[in-house]
Design a protein around this motif. Structure first.
Motif, short mmCIF file in Angstrom:
data_model
loop_
_atom_site.label_atom_id
_atom_site.label_comp_id
_atom_site.label_asym_id
_atom_site.label_seq_id
_atom_site.Cartn_x
_atom_site.Cartn_y
_atom_site.Cartn_z
N ILE B 198 -6.43 -35.24 22.25
CA ILE B 198 -7.97 -35.65 22.18
C ILE B 198 -8.76 -34.84 21.17
CG2 ILE B 198 -10.56 -35.92 23.90
CD1 ILE B 198 -8.17 -37.28 25.35
N THR B 206 -15.81 -43.86 23.30
CA THR B 206 -14.21 -43.43 22.97
C THR B 206 -14.32 -43.80 21.64
OG1 THR B 206 -13.76 -42.95 24.86
CG2 THR B 206 -11.97 -43.61 22.66
N VAL B 208 -11.18 -44.66 18.57
CA VAL B 208 -10.05 -44.21 18.10
C VAL B 208 -9.59 -43.55 16.85
CG1 VAL B 208 -7.16 -44.90 18.39
CG2 VAL B 208 -8.42 -45.44 20.69
N GLU B 233 -16.26 -39.33 22.74
CA GLU B 233 -14.67 -38.30 22.49
C GLU B 233 -14.05 -39.10 21.59
OE1 GLU B 233 -13.25 -37.75 26.38
OE2 GLU B 233 -11.59 -38.61 26.19
N VAL B 235 -10.32 -40.02 20.20
CA VAL B 235 -8.69 -39.56 20.03
C VAL B 235 -8.45 -40.08 18.81
CG1 VAL B 235 -7.29 -40.61 21.75
CG2 VAL B 235 -9.20 -40.39 22.94
N THR B 247 -3.16 -42.33 27.01
CA THR B 247 -4.61 -41.45 26.52
C THR B 247 -5.61 -42.47 26.49
OG1 THR B 247 -2.68 -39.69 26.40
CG2 THR B 247 -5.19 -39.30 25.39
N ILE B 248 -5.24 -42.86 25.29
CA ILE B 248 -6.43 -44.03 25.37
C ILE B 248 -7.55 -45.23 26.32
CG2 ILE B 248 -7.39 -45.62 23.49
CD1 ILE B 248 -4.58 -45.61 21.45
N SER B 251 -9.08 -42.37 28.21
CA SER B 251 -10.70 -42.44 27.46
C SER B 251 -11.62 -43.25 28.27
CB SER B 251 -10.31 -41.50 26.18
OG SER B 251 -11.12 -41.61 25.45
#
Lengths: 423, 327, 380
Positions: B198, B206, B208, B233, B235, B247-248, B251
């Motif tokens: 992150i 989020t 990515v 956020e 990632v 993790t994705i 988030s």
């Protein structure tokens, strides 16, 4: 615990229902299985029964009002329960339906924090959260939050694209106790058209369905019409002979004979007892004939199944029973759906000849006029005969001209020479 | 901690691994005497000589094959493609041979090899030199695909890749070789493959991002924070395959909104895969349809303005974030 | 300095199949009718060469361990009988996918591989059943692999084209034409890097010579002095396309000259000729760390694969090659040199037949791989 009583689905095609009357009153107790109200659906008046016992605490939708499937129509529970919260939801639910969108620009929301409920007040939304088909558009997280918190999505106005209900709308609803209804003014359109006044009456469920079905028919169904004259004297003699031998309550009508003859003819002409279904043609094994019955609000076609195998008396009794149910709107769905062919008889109204509109997915309908004493030439002499005109409407995707004509030929032959029914 | 460019971080990783394991060697075009086309191997040939740092003819299929065979026989080759565009010539060896050897030998022959080099666009090098190939390679079982975005990640992930017993596709970015960042010191610094990072914490949306789009996403996040008070956020999966979807998803469960920024073309991209997996795992957490910012469906144009229009940018990422946040 | 085959000194320059390989490239005739054009018409020349070297071969064969000679014949017969069984059970539906048979080419695998040390490495293309067995894989494990069974050498994950054995340093059967030439070059790279003393035998068909990887590999192998022996099994047809219709210069051995690589033309029907040429190449690889290209001309009796209708050649053509069948020639030599008798031949046939039957029984009885195997071995 008090609960919302929602409009149930009472017929296969029902999308909304009209409360025709409440059988019990506010404050009355009821047990499981008791009838609470009668609901006018698109086809019939159905009894709405309770699944569990309780007390009818509040009627939200009084008799005469309409509610969509799943909409709250009453609140039930135990006597003395606090139902304020449920009432609040239900009332916003009601006002949403009555109040069209305000025709003003949305307030700017750019400065609002996404997760902040304070600044994102719901009334900025301009569109309802229902798609054209009545479906509520809602983001997955909003749907889940609504479910978790008991928020009725119908009471929430979506602020997302196409009125999508999104997370912040639910947050606003939870924080502010409802996101719609407050301060909204019902829109009253100008009704003056020329000099004349008029009265608007709400379109009944049945009328709406009739409209859509018939429009559907005349649109995509390529229809053609075949008319023939039938000499009914022998059939009338047959009827007289039978009625002379049976008690009054078993007497038969000309129509009963016509139904049986039609059923027998359908068995011999499978292309007429069929349905065009796009990638396939469906042939029915049994002739199930819809009989158009006029009732106060329109018409309905209860179905006489397998009349080819039934006697005249039996057919007559069945039709009488179905017609009575139809007029009192007590027909069950299975009694008015699934016909393979229809007959509309307006002879009793003095109609000599007319055309009827096919009831899809059926492929044909027979329009029957009255038998009229007519001067005709037989064997070189003018004689009087009872002539009945019938016109068949044919779905050309299944029935071709000759196919239809042959069917009518059989039909005519049996009525003119009833002995042919035995062949 | 030392502050290094990504280029020097990669160089350190190579040097440390050559020193650590006698089976590690670096092979590719211009990697030795010339010091590397992009100077990633600078100084290594002078230090280690012909055996460990090997110039090849311009024969991508051939030297990729030599790497595969050498890896089957126990060495740990690091094969440099001057750019990943040229790997397409070698893709028979990467896909038909390296990726399948373990499986079709019933687990007997592993292929511990790293293919590495710059991936994606550079500076106006146009159609044949600007391709981002992660989706292409990630589609084949038997390969790991790694894409660092910082100096520390570059070093730690390259060391892990060299030590990994599988073929690893290690995708660098030419535009990023000069980016500086803090890198932990010491030979033991590695970053395990398959762990996302992150890069910026946030609560409302989020993003990515990977490789080149990570710095773009971070800039976009700052601007959105300042302008709209929306907390983004960022990632960075770092390893595309195996993908740290947990993790994705974690988030997205927090923010309910997802934007994917990537340099590869849109159609059938890694972003499309992440979109599916998030839909599958976190559908009930989404408050808006997932948005992607990818490279336009066109070969890369030469003209500066057209190139910029084709590529992801801070502005495009901001627009996508505004979209999913209903701003 | 690259060498050419020594055996050619004994035949006339005109008849020498590989004579032109030692000369310059200008000697190739454009009309394709020259002695070195690789076509089926050099059969007569092959016969002449064989006759010319027969005396010396009979003398030298007596210096070789009889056990080895017997084992060579056994492996040739086993390979033949095994592949015949494959054809039989393939037609019964026991084997799926592609199935490329080696019948007619046995002298190449046996002649070359039985000159190796066990630690030497071998890699080949998809016609790999016999190479796998000569390298030490059991007929059971090869046939079970063909059956797609758990007892197969790669657990039923590879099939006909993908036999492997780490234990026996058999680096596989590979299905992409020419791909293994590059991988084999890498094997040689590792052998040299680690100074293990291993040499690599890298087999491929003549059609693979038209792939870029052949040229890329030979260039690097010579440049980096790698101990790789490239064995081109020239069976004249790339699937159904004859070499004449696919290759501008059909002298394959000579192509090594472009890279300055040692090369030889070898009669692939004569197992002893293959052995001798390979021994020379092994010496060059092991002691000088230099590669060699051997062009070994043989003939595939069967179709390219089991699904090949074979309408690109005549029965007569096949029959003419079968006159020089490698097993017949070797038996003839062994008998003439009084190494083995007819009785011994019969015994070898019986042993081979028994081994094939054991393989069938094993393959039939081996279970199918567990479904849990589907996702294993994708990554380490």
């Amino acid at each position: 615990m008090a609960e919302k009583f929602l409009m149930p689905k009472l017929s296969p095609t029902m999308e909304e229902g009209q409360i025709s009357r409440w059988v019990i009153n506010e404050g009355d107790d009821f047990s499981a299985g008791d009838t609470l109200a009668e609901v006018d659906t698109d086809k019939a008046t159905m009894e709405m029964t309770a699944l569990t016992g309780g007390t009818l605490l509040k009627v939200i939708k009084p008799a005469g009002s309409t509610a969509a499937l799943g909409e709250t129509i009453a609140i039930t529970g135990k006597k003395g329960e606090d139902i304020t919260a449920l009432l609040a939801e239900a009332s916003s639910n009601g006002s949403e339906k009555k109040a069209p969108a305000e025709p003003k620009e949305p307030a700017p929301v750019a400065a609002a924090a996404v997760a902040s409920t304070a600044e994102v007040s719901a009334p900025v939304a301009t569109s309802t959260s229902k798609a054209g088909n009545g479906r509520v558009i809602v983001s997955p997280i909003a749907a889940r939050m609504a479910a978790d918190n008991g928020v009725d999505l119908r009471a929430v106005i979506g602020s997302g694209p196409n009125g999508r209900i999104i997370k912040r709308d639910i947050e606003a609803a939870l924080a502010g106790g409802g996101s719609s209804g407050s301060g909204r003014v019902a829109f009253t359109p100008s009704t003056v058209v020329g000099a004349s006044a008029y009265n608007d009456e709400p379109t009944s469920q049945m009328r709406r369905v009739i409209a859509s079905r018939l429009a559907e028919s005349i649109g995509p169904v390529p229809t053609f019409y075949l008319t023939t004259e039938i000499e009914m004297d022998n059939a009338l003699d047959l009827r007289r002979a039978i009625n002379a031998s049976v008690p009054d309550e078993q007497k038969i009508s000309v129509n009963d004979i016509i139904v049986k003859v039609a059923a027998l003819s359908l068995v011999k002409h499978p292309y007429v007892n069929a349905s065009y279904q796009g990638d396939k043609i469906r042939f029915y094994e049994q002739p199930d004939i819809g009989i158009a019955v006029a009732i106060d609000e329109g018409l309905i076609t209860p179905v006489v199944r397998g009349a080819n195998l039934k006697g005249f008396v039996e057919i007559g009794a069945e039709i009488r029973d179905l017609a009575a149910k139809a007029r009192s709107k007590k027909l069950l769905p299975e009694e008015y759906t699934g016909a393979t062919f229809s007959i509309s008889n307006l002879g009793m109204f003095g109609i000599k000849e007319f055309t009827a509109i096919i009831n899809p997915p059926e492929a044909g309908i027979l329009a029957v006029g009255n038998a009229v004493p007519t001067a005709v030439v037989r064997e070189g002499a003018v004689v009087v005969r009872n002539i009945m005109n019938v016109t068949m409407s044919c779905d050309h995707r299944v029935i071709d001209g000759a196919t239809g004509a042959k069917f009518l030929q059989t039909f005519k032959q049996m009525l003119e020479q009833p002995a042919m029914m035995l062949v | 901690m030392a502050v290094l460019t990504i280029r020097d971080a990669l160089n350190e990783a190579l040097r440390e691994e050559i020193l650590r394991d006698e089976n590690v060697f670096v092979m590719g075009e211009e990697v030795a005497e010339y010091d590397g086309a992009y100077k990633v191997t600078r100084g290594l040939w002078k230090e280690f000589g012909d055996k460990r740092v090997v110039d090849t003819p311009i024969t991508e299929l051939g030297f990729a094959a030599v790497g595969v065979g050498a890896a089957m026989a126990g060495l740990r080759p690091v094969i440099e493609f001057m750019t990943w565009n040229f790997s397409i010539l070698a893709s028979d060896q990467i896909i038909n041979h390296a990726a399948k050897m373990l499986y079709m030998s019933g687990g007997q022959f592993k292929v511990p090899i790293v293919f590495r080099g710059p991936n994606g666009s550079a500076f106006q090098v146009s159609s044949q030199h600007s391709q981002a190939l992660e989706a292409f390679y990630a589609n084949f079982p038997g390969l790991k695909v790694v894409m660092p975005s910082t100096a520390a990640d570059a070093k730690g992930l390259l060391k892990s890749s060299i030590r990994d017993d599988n073929p690893v596709i290690f995708l660098e970015q030419e535009r990023m070789y000069g980016l500086k960042g803090e890198v932990p010191e010491g030979d033991d610094f590695i970053i395990p493959l398959g762990l996302a990072d992150i890069k910026r914490e946030g609560t409302d949306c989020t993003i990515v991002a990977r490789s080149m789009t990570v710095p773009l996403a971070l800039q976009a996040a700052e601007k959105i924070q300042a302008e709209f008070d929306v907390s983004v956020e960022v990632v960075d999966p770092r390893t595309i395959k195996p993908l740290d979807i947990d993790t994705i998803v974690g988030s997205v469960q927090k923010t309910n909104r997802l934007v994917i920024a990537e340099e590869s073309h849109e159609f059938a991209s890694v972003g499309a895969e992440i979109t599916y997996q998030v839909m599958d795992r976190a559908f009930d957490h989404l408050d808006a349809p997932i948005k992607r910012v990818s490279t336009a469906e066109t070969p890369m144009p030469y003209a500066k303005n057209l190139e910029a229009a084709a590529l992801p940018s801070v502005e495009k990422i901001i627009a996508a974030v505004k979209d999913v946040c209903y701003l | 300095m690259p060498k050419t085959a020594t055996s050619t000194k004994k035949v006339s320059a005109k008849a020498g199949l590989n004579g032109s390989a030692a000369k310059t490239t200008q000697s190739v005739k454009a009309n394709g009718s020259s002695a070195d054009d690789g076509s089926y018409f050099d059969l007569e020349l092959a016969k002449a060469e064989y006759a010319a070297r027969r005396d010396s071969q009979l003398r030298s064969i007596k210096t070789i361990d009889k056990k080895l000679l017997r084992e060579m014949l056994y492996q040739m017969v086993l390979g033949r009988r095994f592949e015949e069984k494959c054809a039989e059970v393939y037609r019964m539906g026991k084997i799926g996918g592609f199935c490329h048979l080696y019948i007619g080419q046995e002298a190449i695998a046996i002649g070359s591989m039985m000159a190796l040390e066990p630690s030497d490495m071998v890699i080949t293309a998809y016609r790999d059943h016999v190479q796998a067995m000569v390298k030490g894989l059991s007929p059971e494990s090869v046939l079970a692999e063909l059956y797609g069974k758990e007892g197969g050498c790669v657990k039923g994950k590879g099939g006909s084209m993908h036999m492997f054995s780490q234990e026996h340093q058999f680096y596989g059967g590979h299905g992409i034409v020419g791909g293994q030439i590059g991988v084999g070059t890498g094997l040689g790279y590792a052998a040299k890097y680690k100074a293990t003393g291993q040499v690599v035998l890298c087999f491929f068909g003549e059609a693979a010579v038209n792939q870029g990887i052949f040229h890329e590999s030979l260039n690097m192998a010579q440049l980096w002095k790698l101990p790789v022996i490239y064995i081109c099994e020239n069976n004249h047809y790339g699937m159904g396309t004859s070499q004449e219709r696919a290759m501008s210069i059909r002298n394959i051995a000579k192509k090594a000259e472009s890279y300055g690589m040692a090369n030889e033309f070898v009669d692939g029907m004569d197992v002893m000729a293959v052995r001798e040429a390979t021994l020379r190449a092994i010496d060059r690889a092991r002691n000088e760390s230099m590669p060699t290209l051997l062009e070994v001309r043989a003939y595939r009796y069967m179709g390219h694969s089991m699904s090949d209708p074979g309408n690109y050649r005549t029965r007569d053509e096949i029959a003419r090659y079968q006159e020089r069948d490698p097993i017949l020639l070797f038996k003839d030599t062994l008998k003439a040199a009084k190494v083995l008798s007819d009785k011994e031949f019969d015994k070898i046939e019986q042993e081979a037949a028994a081994a094939v039957e054991r393989a069938v029984e094993f393959a039939e009885n081996s279970p199918y791989p567990s479904e849990s195997e589907l996702l294993t071995d994708v990554l380490v």
